[in-house]
Scaffold this motif. Structure first.
Motif, PDB file in Angstrom:
ATOM      1  N   PRO A 153       0.837  -1.213   0.000  1.00 31.67           N
ATOM      2  CA  PRO A 153       0.000   0.000   0.000  1.00 31.67           C
ATOM      3  C   PRO A 153       0.867   1.258   0.000  1.00 31.67           C
ATOM      4  O   PRO A 153       2.008   1.230   0.463  1.00 31.67           O
ATOM      5  N   THR A 193      -2.316  -4.091   5.298  1.00 32.01           N
ATOM      6  CA  THR A 193      -3.695  -4.284   4.851  1.00 32.01           C
ATOM      7  C   THR A 193      -4.559  -3.050   5.052  1.00 32.01           C
ATOM      8  O   THR A 193      -5.769  -3.125   4.929  1.00 32.01           O
ATOM      9  N   TRP A 219      -5.490  -0.140   3.224  1.00 32.08           N
ATOM     10  CA  TRP A 219      -5.291   0.339   1.862  1.00 32.08           C
ATOM     11  C   TRP A 219      -5.776   1.768   1.708  1.00 32.08           C
ATOM     12  O   TRP A 219      -6.937   2.047   1.902  1.00 32.08           O
ATOM     13  N   THR A 227      -7.217   5.004  -0.020  1.00 33.39           N
ATOM     14  CA  THR A 227      -8.055   5.221  -1.208  1.00 33.39           C
ATOM     15  C   THR A 227      -7.262   6.062  -2.197  1.00 33.39           C
ATOM     16  O   THR A 227      -6.265   6.690  -1.846  1.00 33.39           O
ATOM     17  N   THR A 271      -9.979  -3.349   0.643  1.00 32.51           N
ATOM     18  CA  THR A 271     -10.093  -3.524  -0.806  1.00 32.51           C
ATOM     19  C   THR A 271     -11.444  -4.110  -1.116  1.00 32.51           C
ATOM     20  O   THR A 271     -12.157  -4.588  -0.227  1.00 32.51           O
ATOM     21  N   GLY A 274      -6.113  -0.102  -2.949  1.00 33.75           N
ATOM     22  CA  GLY A 274      -5.370  -1.355  -3.092  1.00 33.75           C
ATOM     23  C   GLY A 274      -3.903  -1.064  -3.082  1.00 33.75           C
ATOM     24  O   GLY A 274      -3.474   0.069  -2.832  1.00 33.75           O
ATOM     25  N   VAL A 310      -4.071  -2.111  -8.987  1.00 36.94           N
ATOM     26  CA  VAL A 310      -5.319  -1.387  -9.160  1.00 36.94           C
ATOM     27  C   VAL A 310      -5.781  -1.286 -10.608  1.00 36.94           C
ATOM     28  O   VAL A 310      -6.955  -1.410 -10.904  1.00 36.94           O
ATOM     29  N   THR A 322     -10.223  -7.363  -9.603  1.00 37.74           N
ATOM     30  CA  THR A 322      -9.782  -6.930  -8.274  1.00 37.74           C
ATOM     31  C   THR A 322      -8.509  -7.654  -7.859  1.00 37.74           C
ATOM     32  O   THR A 322      -8.094  -8.636  -8.463  1.00 37.74           O
ATOM     33  N   GLY A 323      -7.954  -7.108  -6.811  1.00 39.34           N
ATOM     34  CA  GLY A 323      -6.790  -7.752  -6.222  1.00 39.34           C
ATOM     35  C   GLY A 323      -5.612  -7.771  -7.168  1.00 39.34           C
ATOM     36  O   GLY A 323      -5.557  -7.062  -8.164  1.00 39.34           O
ATOM     37  N   GLU A 354      -7.041 -12.018  -0.218  1.00 32.31           N
ATOM     38  CA  GLU A 354      -6.344 -12.105  -1.486  1.00 32.31           C
ATOM     39  C   GLU A 354      -5.376 -13.275  -1.442  1.00 32.31           C
ATOM     40  O   GLU A 354      -4.714 -13.525  -0.427  1.00 32.31           O
TER      41      GLU A 354
END
Lengths: 287, 442, 333
Positions: free
Chosen positions: C91, C141, C143, C145, C161, C196, C201, C255-256, C301
């Motif tokens: 992040p 973890t 994250w 924005t 996420t 993320g 992303v 995602t992820g 994830e």
């Protein structure tokens, strides 16, 4: 909480006991009955697994000695006579004395003596170069200098001298296992009798070409002139295919052949210096 | 467009001499004819010092099953039957002849009239080819008559003519097809008759469009000969690859092409066969490409066997100052010469001269396991793995990796981004495994 | 003796490809992804990426020079790739010192202990990332924005996420349909406007880089295709079975770290299989494990773990999947 710990301990114990029982039965079933003398012999051996005895490692050597109950043709070059004397009583045999040997490089085609005519660019392997071309000095018998013997030696007894491009055998470390003899694609290294006080005389060349041709590539090649053969009173020197060879069992180390060789290709090792009245023409190797 | 499926690379073509007409070069003062010019056993000399010989006269006879005769390519006096350095770099038995004039045997038809009429029978053809000492002209130098004798129980179905010339730089086959196409086509028909096959396929890579067009026109006249244009890809000239590309058959591992009913011959061989059968001329000369990026006049030369290569190099404008490598054959499979004092042999398809900048191998780095070598291997081997086995001293393990299938095309070493000496190591493994297999057979 | 002829075994020509070209090619392919991350996460992203790259290169240089005492190969660009990939996996508000620790683990532990480039069994960047994830789970973890999201909702600085939202929500008993309102739209996901790690992303930027590598023949299509397809099919099946509990496959793709993992991490030459069939299996395994971890595992994830587990299996895959040999299957019709 306590019950959890208890439970874990009990379960693990049960598993442990069960496994032990299973293991016991398996061990019984696959038990190999072995002559206890093998272990005794194997313990005496150096454990280098060099293969110099001709067997697949020390253990195999021990197995064969015990199986045949004989020391005939059995020799461990690393341990030598002392070791065989120790093994003898274990199987109730007396070992024959064997003269110690040592690896000898029979090529003197250094950069100075046999100048390079080409330049090799590729993988460092004598074995490969030998399949490709005669070598940079164009002598098809000479040392290729890529060091297959160095790699093969388990006793760090060989290194390549950067200034000459030739391998050097360190006398104190060489155990005469013969690994380098096998590794050399051109059979240049030979196991020769170590000799009194490590004194040795040998022809440092294996070139079988005619003199005129070999001399073109190398200043110190044996040209097969036969002078040494005539000089030797002990019939120790033979000439075959333009190449002289000194039989180390017959040689008395008189050094007369060294003096007559016009190419300086007969080497003497570990001799005291000659008197001034008797000039040496042979190249005395450092060492 | 057809090609083989598995692997392959695209080295820079560099066909510098493709537009140069074949030029015959003069006679040498002395010719040194090596007796090691074919695979198999070397033939035994049948002349001695002092003998007078005429062009085309037999000077060494191949007695073994796999062996080929050698004829003198010049007339004069034999001065020596002795060892001399040949293209392998080692001293091999050779016959040295002092050239006096250019007197040919009377039996040889030296006219340029094309003899279209094949009268010889199958056995006569093979006998004549054997007598003429013809070997595979692509470089492998396997005696041609042995290839034509189909073993019992096998049947040849098609003849495949190798006009691929997939090696970069080389253009000798290309020029033979263009300039001697008509004679070569007759040679193909002779070979078809010798093998008793109905169809022949001439595989030509698409970078030789003029040869494809020319031979296509010629093939209209002769029944059963097909021209197969092939996509440019190295090593298409490999026997097994060419068969796969031309007739889509796969020769099983360890087997010969006859297993799938095919016999492969080079275009140069076809021309030699024509000359031997129709003109009675033994194999005494060949086309050699002399080329390289630094060479003044890249050219294709018709040279007598035994001519010193210095004459050829002179013809191409001399050896440039910065020359660091001279290759006998193409740059992918050829052998680097260790001396320029060698002579033309039957298998010499070209001489490639490389300046210093091209001759040095790039410095090697760690294997990054990019797998490019496995992708390009035309035999589907895992070169990185065999190479690792050699490096760790376990070359014997490579037998299970089918190292003996390797034809040493060099695609793996060529393509390796780390410039690892893959083929060098594979050759070591091949050698060692070969020894093991032979000792097992005993 | 200036003009000695050179002797070497054939072939005497070689390709113009080299390790340097391949590695710097990957770096070029990573540029769009980096730019997107800079755009969405601002200065923090730039500083992190620079730190990571410099740290990786420096560690490799120091280790080679002083510990291994071998010739330095940092110029080949592989350390730069590790640095970039590591940065793309964290992040944007990660403390700088953590980044450096991650780089040390990636280069020092995962790469150089095995002997450097080409000898590491695991992807160094992933090892670095997983090390950070396990050591500093909170930092790794939370994250942030994106800058664009912050413009709309200035108070929300960090958040879970999209995968995390769904995973937690489903665990609480909410249906996917309700939760979908809380996650960014697919268009946002595609261009990268979501929370993320730096690199996971923007799908479009990663795909661009992937196409470049395909074009330059740095990677083959086998691993990414089978990886992504497996995830798509597997999640599709789950979605078909129960669409209240399982999200639709497109969501999973966007995602992820799936795209980043499939295109840049799993295709790492050193740690992937050597044959095309092996590569397909490798991709399949990665895809399967990813979905298993995402849907039923403890973490939201699973791409990193999936790839690392498959990395461990590569020697086995290589053993089982030898290249198809010429003349082995004879079919001469």
């Amino acid at each position: 909480m306590n019950t959890a710990i208890l439970f874990a301990v009990i379960t693990l114990s049960i598993i442990g006991v069960l496994s032990a029982i299973i293991l016991y039965f398996i061990a019984q079933k696959f038990k190999v009955i072995e002559d206890p003398r093998i272990d005794l012999v194997a313990e005496l051996l150096p454990g280098a697994n060099c293969g110099g005895c001709g067997f697949a490692g020390c253990r195999n050597f021990a197995e064969n000695i015990v199986k045949n109950e004989s020391l005939e043709n059995m020799f461990c070059p690393v341990g030598g006579n002392d070791l065989l004397k120790q093994i003898g009583p274990v199987i109730g045999q007396v070992a024959e004395e064997k003269e110690p040997t040592i690896a000898v490089l029979r090529c003197n085609g250094s950069f100075a003596n046999a100048p390079s005519k080409t330049q090799y660019d590729g993988v460092k392997s004598c074995y490969f170069i030998n399949t490709l071309y005669p070598g940079d000095n164009a002598c098809p018998f000479s040392c290729l200098g890529a060091g297959d013997c160095v790699v093969s030696c388990q006793f760090d007894a060989i290194y390549i001298d950067e200034t000459t491009g030739l391998p050097v055998i360190i006398e104190e470390k060489c155990v005469s296992c013969g690994a380098c003899v096998k590794a050399c694609p051109r059979a240049i290294i030979e196991l020769r009798k170590k000799g009194k006080k490590s004194r040795r005389i040998y022809v440092s060349c294996v070139n079988k070409e005619k003199g005129a041709i070999s001399r073109k590539n190398c200043a110190v090649s044996c040209i097969g002139c036969g002078k040494c053969v005539k000089e030797c009173k002990f019939e120790a020197i033979t000439l075959e295919n333009n190449l002289a060879y000194i039989d180390f069992n017959k040689c008395t180390l008189c050094r007369k052949c060294v003096a007559v060789c016009p190419q300086n290709s007969i080497h003497e090792l570990n001799f005291p210096e000659r008197k001034a009245s008797q000039p040496a023409s042979g190249v005395v190797e450092e060492n | 467009m057809k090609t083989f499926k598995l692997g392959g690379v695209h080295p820079k073509e560099n066909k510098l001499s493709s537009n140069q007409k074949i030029k015959e070069i003069g006679l040498p003062k002395t010719a040194t004819i090596s007796l090691t010019q074919c695979l198999g056993a070397s033939p035994e000399p049948v002349v001695v010092k002092g003998d007078k010989v005429k062009v085309g006269q037999l000077i060494a006879k191949g007695n073994a099953f796999i062996s080929a005769n050698i004829h003198t390519s010049v007339s004069g006096t034999v001065t020596k039957v002795d060892d001399a350095v040949d293209a392998s770099g080692f001293r091999r038995k050779s016959i040295v002849i002092d050239v006096e004039g250019d007197e040919w045997l009377e039996t040889i038809d030296r006219s340029t009239i094309i003899n279209n009429n094949i009268v010889a029978s199958k056995d006569e053809i093979i006998a004549k080819i054997k007598e003429a000492g013809i070997v595979g002209m692509g470089g492998a130098t396997f005696p041609t008559h042995v290839k034509l004798m189909v073993p019992q129980g096998k049947k040849a179905q098609s003849l495949i003519i190798n006009g691929v010339e997939c090696e970069p730089y080389l253009t000798s086959d290309h020029r033979v097809m263009l300039e001697r196409g008509e004679e070569m086509m007759i040679g193909v028909r002779i070979l078809m008759k010798a093998l008793e096959v109905e169809s022949a396929y001439i595989g030509i890579e698409n970078n030789k469009k003029d040869a494809i067009d020319y031979l296509s026109k010629l093939s209209e006249k002769s029944l059963g000969i097909h021209i197969v244009p092939l996509k440019v890809k190295y090593p298409q000239g490999g026997e097994k690859q060419l068969i796969k590309a031309a007739v889509n058959r796969e020769v099983p591992s360890g087997k010969l092409p006859i297993e799938v009913g095919c016999v492969v011959q080079n275009v140069g061989t076809a021309l030699a066969v024509y000359e031997a059968v129709q003109k009675n001329k033994p194999l005494i000369d060949r086309v050699v490409t002399v080329t390289g990026t630094s060479v003044k006049n890249p050219c294709n030369l018709l040279a007598r066997i035994g001519t010193p290569i210095s004459m050829l190099l002179e013809e191409a404008g001399g050896v440039p100052e910065d020359t660091k490598k001279v290759i006998n054959g193409g740059p992918m499979m050829g052998k680097a010469l260790n001396t320029l004092e060698v002579n033309v042999v039957k298998g010499m398809s070209g001489l490639v001269i490389m300046p210093e900048s091209e001759s040095k191998r790039p410095s090697t780095a760690n294997c990054i396991r990019c797998a490019k070598c496995t992708f390009v291997c035309p035999m589907g081997l895992a070169p990185y793995q065999i190479s690792l086995m050699t490096e760790s001293g376990n070359a014997a393990l490579a037998e299970d990796e089918r190292v003996m299938d390797c034809m040493e095309c060099g695609s793996c070493s060529y393509t390796c981004p780390s410039a690892r000496p893959l083929l060098d190591n594979i050759r070591v493994a091949k050698n060692k495994v070969g020894l093991i297999i032979r000792s097992r057979a005993k | 003796m200036a003009n000695l002829l050179t002797i070497s075994g054939s072939p005497h020509v070689s390709t113009n490809q080299s390790i340097n070209k391949i590695m710097w090619g990957v770096v070029i392919a990573l540029v769009p992804t980096m730019l997107v991350s800079f755009w969405y996460f601002g200065l923090g992203a730039i500083i992190l990426t620079l730190t990571s790259v410099i740290a990786c290169v420096l560690f490799e240089f120091l280790i080679q020079k002083y510990l291994l005492k071998q010739e330095s190969t940092v110029t080949d660009g592989s350390a730069v790739i590790t640095g970039i990939l590591l940065a793309l996996n964290v992040p944007s508000n990660l403390p700088i010192w953590m980044m450096i620790v991650g780089a040390l683990v990636a280069i020092g532990v995962a790469k150089m202990t095995y002997g450097g480039l080409g000898k590491n069994p695991f992807n160094p960047a992933l090892i670095g990332r997983v090390f950070l994830l396990m050591s500093f789970p909170v930092n790794m973890t939370s994250w942030p924005t994106t800058l664009a999201q912050r413009a709309i909702l200035p108070d929300v600085i960090t958040g879970p996420t999209a995968l995390g939202i769904i995973k937690e929500g489903v665990a609480k008993g909410e249906t996917v349909q309700q939760l979908m309102h809380n996650v960014p739209s697919y268009t946002d996901m595609f261009i990268g406007n979501m929370g993320g790690s730096l690199g996971e992303v923007s799908a479009i930027a990663i795909i661009l880089g992937g196409l470049f590598m395909l074009f330059r023949k740095i990677i083959s299509w086998h691993i990414p295709a089978s990886f992504i397809l497996t995830v798509f099919v597997f999640t599709g099946m789950l979605f078909y079975i129960d669409n209240t509990k399982f999200v639709d496959p497109v969501f999973h793709l966007l995602t992820g770290g799936l795209m980043l993992g499939a295109i840049f991490m799993a295709t790492d030459m050193v740690t992937s299989p050597m044959t095309k069939s092996g590569m397909l299996l490798f991709g399949f395994g990665c895809g399967l494990l990813t979905v298993l971890i995402r849907v039923w595992g403890a973490y939201p994830e699973g791409v990193s773990f999936a790839i690392l587990i498959m990395n461990a299996l590569v020697p086995l895959i290589n053993k089982g999947f030898k290249p198809k040999k010429f003349g082995e299957v004879v079919n001469n019709g």
